[in-house]
Enzyme design. Structure first.
Site, short mmCIF file in Angstrom:
data_model
loop_
_atom_site.label_atom_id
_atom_site.label_comp_id
_atom_site.label_asym_id
_atom_site.label_seq_id
_atom_site.Cartn_x
_atom_site.Cartn_y
_atom_site.Cartn_z
N ASP A 212 9.27 -16.12 -24.84
CA ASP A 212 10.34 -16.28 -25.81
C ASP A 212 11.50 -16.99 -25.11
O ASP A 212 11.70 -16.84 -23.91
CB ASP A 212 10.78 -14.93 -26.38
N GLY B 28 14.89 -17.02 -25.25
CA GLY B 28 16.26 -16.56 -25.02
C GLY B 28 17.05 -16.55 -26.32
O GLY B 28 18.17 -16.05 -26.38
N PHE C 118 16.49 -14.83 -28.94
CA PHE C 118 16.72 -13.47 -29.44
C PHE C 118 17.92 -12.84 -28.75
O PHE C 118 18.64 -12.04 -29.34
CB PHE C 118 15.48 -12.59 -29.23
N GLN D 195 14.61 -20.75 -39.17
CA GLN D 195 15.71 -19.81 -39.40
C GLN D 195 16.26 -20.04 -40.80
O GLN D 195 15.67 -20.79 -41.57
CB GLN D 195 16.80 -20.01 -38.33
N GLY E 21 14.28 -14.55 -36.90
CA GLY E 21 15.45 -14.04 -37.61
C GLY E 21 15.14 -13.03 -38.70
O GLY E 21 16.00 -12.75 -39.54
N ASP F 66 4.41 -10.19 -32.59
CA ASP F 66 4.77 -9.47 -31.37
C ASP F 66 5.80 -8.45 -31.79
O ASP F 66 6.51 -8.65 -32.78
CB ASP F 66 5.39 -10.40 -30.33
N CYS G 246 -9.41 7.90 -32.49
CA CYS G 246 -9.05 6.88 -31.51
C CYS G 246 -9.95 6.99 -30.29
O CYS G 246 -10.22 8.09 -29.81
CB CYS G 246 -7.60 7.05 -31.08
N CYS H 134 -9.26 5.27 -27.39
CA CYS H 134 -8.54 4.70 -26.26
C CYS H 134 -8.70 5.59 -25.04
O CYS H 134 -9.09 6.75 -25.17
CB CYS H 134 -7.06 4.53 -26.61
N CYS I 177 -6.90 9.00 -25.42
CA CYS I 177 -7.51 9.95 -26.34
C CYS I 177 -8.87 10.45 -25.85
O CYS I 177 -9.30 11.54 -26.20
CB CYS I 177 -7.64 9.33 -27.73
N HIS J 291 -1.74 4.12 -25.28
CA HIS J 291 -2.32 4.50 -26.57
C HIS J 291 -1.81 3.61 -27.69
O HIS J 291 -2.59 3.11 -28.50
CB HIS J 291 -2.01 5.97 -26.90
#
Length: 377
Positions: free
Chosen positions: A90, A92, A94, A195, A222, A272, A310, A312, A315, A341
């Site tokens: 990313d 910058g 944000f 945006q 945004g 993300d 689950c 994972c 779990c 998890h």
RNA sequence: GGGGGAAUUCCAGAGCGGUCAAAUGGGGCAGACUGUAAAUCUGUUGCCUACGGCUUCGAUGGUUCGAAUCCAUCUUCCCCCA
């Protein structure tokens, strides 16, 4: 390289390839490792085990610490954190939003007072591209301004026009850096960012404008900054028809499991979010039955895994009682297990979405889970 | 054996005549978190038929219009001297 394999209404099942890690199957969730590490003690090696296809890191943060020059000297971010798969950085943009009290925006770019020691940093489109080039990520994000919510129409217009001009500068600098013989990753791609706050006409005009600048993908930025969820969905609905069909769409910073399902239904390919890792560190765990606050007293002597459905690593081995104990006792292992998890869940969520699209039953999947995965167990 | 000090709401610890159901930490309980200034932040933590009422500050008795705060006795703990 992006290829839409098939569609179901607006939803898309695709494949994306870049310099590292072969092909990314989309829709995909990018696991967030802002400073080159997933917070909570999760390494790139762990990411492999929990189904992560692509990792995200941050330009501003890595520029401050350890410094992109050092990362470059270490052979680039992939080598530095020992992650062979794709990395998106990313830009910058944000931080222009999240560090608002510490920055000043001008046409040339943004000056920040470092959140660490207050020293002055200037970051404009060229600087952001240079840093991301040094990091050697597979996808560089354009430097934008993530506008706060609520924003006035006047400010949103001024800001997104400036973000469009910044994209032109990003594109020029990005192309120049990629051609240099010393480029860490000469196949680095650039994504532009839409945006326009919550104003559909600004969003659409901006989207039309930025797709004139040739990028390998386009993001919607945004959003999920405090506006009602329905407003976010409405903006995606408004902008999506104007996004190139043959290129990946990335909804930045989103979101809850249901947000992701709804955005996939609206034609988004990349996601993300900090939520699985941050909420995990705070004891809030995602499951197919709903969310579990493992800190709650009712789990003190619960021998069951976080979720019975689950598989994972957490779990498979540990009880709710044990995990709660680790949190209560302030053991760092608690954070690690909770984050592992949650990320497993998010990656599995995307895998199930892909499978549903492959099997032409995404509509049923959406019906079954949208709006339900955030309810408390 | 002699002298001195202390006992406060789950814990530690303020308070030393009314503005005290009692500061502040910790612990407990609950909530928030969406391109990570977040292992952070917020609320709550005597009882109730609650914009009001009721019982609390080792125990008992007393002084006072009024006591966690003053006095007496008792109980327990700590320190010093023998």
């Amino acid at each position: 390289m992006f290829k839409v394999l098939k569609t179901e209404e607006s939803a898309r099942r695709g494949e994306f390839s870049c310099a590292h890690g072969g092909t990314v199957q989309t829709p995909v969730f990018m696991n967030v490792g802002t400073q080159g590490a997933i917070k909570g003690g999760v390494s790139a090696h762990d990411l492999k085990e929990i189904g992560c296809q692509i990792e995200l890191s941050n330009t501003y943060h890595l520029h401050l610490r350890p410094g992109d020059a050092i990362v470059r000297k270490m052979g680039g971010l992939h080598k530095f954190m020992d992650w062979e798969g794709p990395i998106l950085t990313d830009s910058g943009g944000f931080q222009v939003f999240s560090l608002a009290p510490l920055r000043k925006i001008r046409e040339e770019g943004v000056s920040f007072a470092s959140h660490i020691d207050g020293h002055k940093i200037f970051m404009g489109p060229e600087e952001s591209m240079q840093i991301q080039s040094n990091l050697g990520s597979d996808i560089a994000m354009a430097f934008d301004e993530c506008v706060e919510n609520p924003a006035t129409y006047e400010y949103a217009k001024i800001s997104c026009e400036r973000t469009a001009r910044w994209l032109e500068r990003c594109k020029a600098e990005h192309d120049r850096l990629n051609c240099l013989p010393e480029a860490v990753n000469p196949r680095q791609m650039l994504f532009g960012i839409n945006q326009g706050a919550t104003f559909p006409d600004l969003r659409i005009a901006h989207m039309k404008r930025i797709q004139e600048i040739d990028c390998e993908g386009y993001a919607i930025g945004g959003l999920a900054v405090g506006e009602p969820t329905q407003v976010m969905y409405d903006i995606i609905d408004a902008v999506e028809p104007y996004m190139p069909r043959e290129k990946p769409r990335y909804l930045m910073g989103v979101g809850t499991p249901s947000n992701i399902i709804e955005a996939v239904a609206r034609g988004v390919d990349f996601f993300d979010c900090v939520m699985p890792s941050r909420n995990g560190r705070h004891g809030k765990l995602f499951t197919w039955e709903g969310t579990v606050n493992i800190l709650n007293e009712k789990y003190a002597a619960d021998p069951n895994p976080i979720s019975p459905t689950c598989s994972c690593p957490v779990c498979r081995s540990f009880s709710r009682a044990y995990l709660r104990h680790l949190f209560k006792a302030d053991e760092v292992l608690a954070l690690r297990l909770a984050v592992l998890h949650n990320l497993w869940f998010y990656n599995e969520l995307m895998a199930k979405i892909r499978r549903a699209l492959d099997g032409d039953c995404f509509a049923e999947f959406r019906e079954k889970y949208s709006g339900k995965l955030e309810e408390r167990v």
